[in-house]
Every structure is written in C-alpha cells, then in structure tokens.
Motif scaffolding. Structure first.
Motif, short mmCIF file in Angstrom:
data_model
loop_
_atom_site.label_atom_id
_atom_site.label_comp_id
_atom_site.label_asym_id
_atom_site.label_seq_id
_atom_site.Cartn_x
_atom_site.Cartn_y
_atom_site.Cartn_z
N VAL A 18 -9.19 3.65 -5.94
CA VAL A 18 -8.37 2.53 -6.43
C VAL A 18 -7.83 1.71 -5.25
O VAL A 18 -7.29 2.26 -4.30
CB VAL A 18 -7.17 3.07 -7.25
N GLY A 19 -8.02 0.39 -5.33
CA GLY A 19 -7.34 -0.53 -4.42
C GLY A 19 -7.83 -0.63 -2.99
O GLY A 19 -7.14 -1.21 -2.15
N GLN A 20 -9.00 -0.07 -2.66
CA GLN A 20 -9.53 -0.17 -1.29
C GLN A 20 -10.96 -0.72 -1.32
O GLN A 20 -11.88 -0.18 -0.71
CB GLN A 20 -9.49 1.20 -0.59
N ASP A 21 -11.12 -1.85 -2.01
CA ASP A 21 -12.46 -2.40 -2.27
C ASP A 21 -13.24 -2.75 -1.00
O ASP A 21 -14.44 -2.50 -0.90
CB ASP A 21 -12.36 -3.66 -3.16
N LYS A 174 -4.81 -0.50 3.01
CA LYS A 174 -3.59 -1.21 2.63
C LYS A 174 -2.86 -0.44 1.52
O LYS A 174 -3.45 0.43 0.86
CB LYS A 174 -3.94 -2.62 2.15
N LYS A 175 -1.61 -0.79 1.33
CA LYS A 175 -0.87 -0.23 0.19
C LYS A 175 -1.56 -0.68 -1.10
O LYS A 175 -2.07 -1.79 -1.18
CB LYS A 175 0.58 -0.73 0.19
N ILE A 176 -1.53 0.19 -2.08
CA ILE A 176 -2.18 -0.13 -3.36
C ILE A 176 -1.22 -0.96 -4.21
O ILE A 176 -0.02 -0.66 -4.28
CB ILE A 176 -2.60 1.17 -4.08
N SER A 177 -1.73 -2.00 -4.83
CA SER A 177 -0.88 -2.90 -5.61
C SER A 177 -0.31 -2.19 -6.83
O SER A 177 -0.91 -1.24 -7.36
CB SER A 177 -1.68 -4.13 -6.06
N GLU A 178 0.87 -2.65 -7.26
CA GLU A 178 1.52 -2.04 -8.43
C GLU A 178 0.64 -2.14 -9.67
O GLU A 178 0.60 -1.21 -10.48
CB GLU A 178 2.89 -2.71 -8.68
N ASN A 179 -0.07 -3.25 -9.82
CA ASN A 179 -0.95 -3.42 -10.99
C ASN A 179 -2.05 -2.37 -11.03
O ASN A 179 -2.37 -1.81 -12.08
CB ASN A 179 -1.57 -4.82 -11.00
N ASP A 180 -2.64 -2.09 -9.85
CA ASP A 180 -3.70 -1.08 -9.77
C ASP A 180 -3.14 0.31 -10.06
O ASP A 180 -3.80 1.13 -10.70
CB ASP A 180 -4.36 -1.11 -8.37
N ILE A 181 -1.93 0.57 -9.56
CA ILE A 181 -1.30 1.87 -9.80
C ILE A 181 -0.98 2.04 -11.28
O ILE A 181 -1.24 3.10 -11.87
CB ILE A 181 -0.02 2.03 -8.94
N ASP A 209 5.79 2.82 -4.22
CA ASP A 209 5.75 1.96 -3.03
C ASP A 209 4.35 1.92 -2.39
O ASP A 209 4.17 2.14 -1.19
CB ASP A 209 6.78 2.46 -2.00
N GLY A 210 3.34 1.64 -3.22
CA GLY A 210 1.98 1.46 -2.70
C GLY A 210 1.20 2.74 -2.49
O GLY A 210 0.05 2.72 -2.07
#
Length: 242
Positions: A18-21, A174-181, A209-210
């Motif tokens: 998740v979140g590291q495309d 990077k920190k993972i976005s709240e939407n992805d979480i 927090d990401g």
C-alpha cells in the motif's frame, strides 16, 4: 494461537503493498529487465513497508520463472523456500551491530545459494552499526560476489556513512496517505468481521501518522477493547487521546 493483525496482513506480493507505487514499479522493472543491483538502501519512516518489500523483492528475484515481477509459486525455490529459506538472511543491526557480526557475513558471503539464484542479506536498522562494522561492510559492498544482494533498511539515512550510501541504489519510502490507510483498514475490518464506524476508521488512520503497521495495531487493540460496534470514543479511550 492468535496472530496479530499487522502480521496476518503483512504484504506477501507487490500487489499487496500500500502507498509505495514508485518503489514497487522500479523494483518490478529491475527484475523484469534483469537489472538487479548488488546493493539497495531502503529509507523511510517506520511501518511504511521497507522490510516487507525487501522480503517480497528477495523472493521474486530468486524465483526461477518470475513473470511481470511476480513469483510463479511452482518452481523449486518457490515450493521449497516456504518451509525454510536459507537464501534470505535477515539481520537486525540494532542487536547485532558489531564488527564480528559483519565479519561473519563477509566470511559466508562467498557461499553459493542453497536453492535460489541469489543469497540476499536484509540488514534492518542499518544505521545502528558501529563505525568498525560499517568499515567491514564497505569491503564487501565494494567487491560483492555475483550471487549476493544486500538490502539495507533504515529510518535514519543521515546516520549511514556516505561511502556506504554511494554504493547503494537508494529508495526513499514515504508516509502512507490517510486515504490509503483507511481503504486498507476497511478491507481488514470486512475480512475480520469487525463492526466499526467510518469516523473511527478515519481517526485510527490519523493516529497512525502515515504508518500502516501502527494503524493496524491500533485497530487490533480497539477490536479487543470492545465487542460492540467500534466508535470514535472507543479509539480515544484505548489511545488515551481526547
């Protein structure tokens, strides 16, 4: 025995990440185009997937018939490495940070892989190594055997010597976005039959927090706290927040 949710839902393939495309796409292409480097540095905040991606990358790189950056799950390596993988060596530099530990790696690095094409060393929290240990590691990074790959993971890249950094391909997570979480938490809640309000999920994602791992741990804790529908008040009660 109960398995913590963050362990149960740890990514097993690149598609699960998740979140590291950008990181996933680059590593996939490196495998597809046979351009695998001998050393990588994964840097970024905790719980964003550094070690998980390192393990996934290691397994796919060793797969005999990987296609489009995916394991075939049929070859000798894929079928036998599930029991005990001797070709992926994980080292926690926080507790094994001395010269002797790195010298032991240097002594064994020339041994050929047991099943796969590569012997892959994943060194977690690499910034914790002593100066002597870094110097010992540098020698191996300068002249590595063809079958060896080093993946160094750290939350503090500025503590890693420049001489080490210059010999690695660096990936900044990077920190993972709240939407992805939120999306991942809802998916887990659905699979685990956890009844939860949407506001509570959003609050857990904010508190994470990401860090997806931290967010899933909070969800696990809150689910243990109440058997009723989880509300935003339950989340604050468990976390001691207002």
């Amino acid at each position: 025995m109960y398995q913590a949710l963050y362990r149960k839902y740890r990514p097993k393939t690149f598609d699960d990440v998740v979140g590291q495309d950008v990181v996933v796409k680059t590593l996939k292409n490196a495998i597809i185009n046979n351009k695998i480097s001998h050393a990588y540095l994964f840097s970024g905040p905790r719980g964003c997937g550094k070690t998980s991606i390192a393990k996934i990358f290691a397994r796919i790189a060793n797969c005999e018939n990987n296609e489009k950056g995916m394991s075939c799950n049929k070859c000798v390596y894929c079928t036998q490495s599930n029991e005990q993988d001797l070709d992926i060596i994980e080292i926690d530099a926080a507790s094994n940070n001395g010269v002797e530990e790195i010298r032991e790696i240097n002594n064994k690095v020339n041994l050929v892989p047991s099943l796969g094409k590569y012997k892959i060393y994943i060194i977690d929290e690499v910034h914790m190594l002593t100066t002597g240990a870094f110097n010992a590691l540098l020698k191996t990074l300068e002249e590595p055997p063809k079958h060896a790959i080093f993946i160094l993971a750290t939350t503090d890249p500025h503590k890693v010597p420049v001489t080490i950094l210059s010999r690695c391909q660096r990936f900044d997570f990077k920190k993972i976005s709240e939407n992805d979480i939120i999306k991942k938490l809802l998916e887990i809640c659905d699979l685990e039959k956890i009844d939860i309000e949407e506001d509570a999920v959003a609050e857990i994602a904010r508190l994470g927090d990401g860090s997806l791992r931290d967010s899933i741990s909070i969800l696990d804790q809150v689910a243990a706290y109440t058997k009723d529908k989880i509300t935003i008040l339950d989340v604050h009660d468990v976390n001691g927040t207002i």
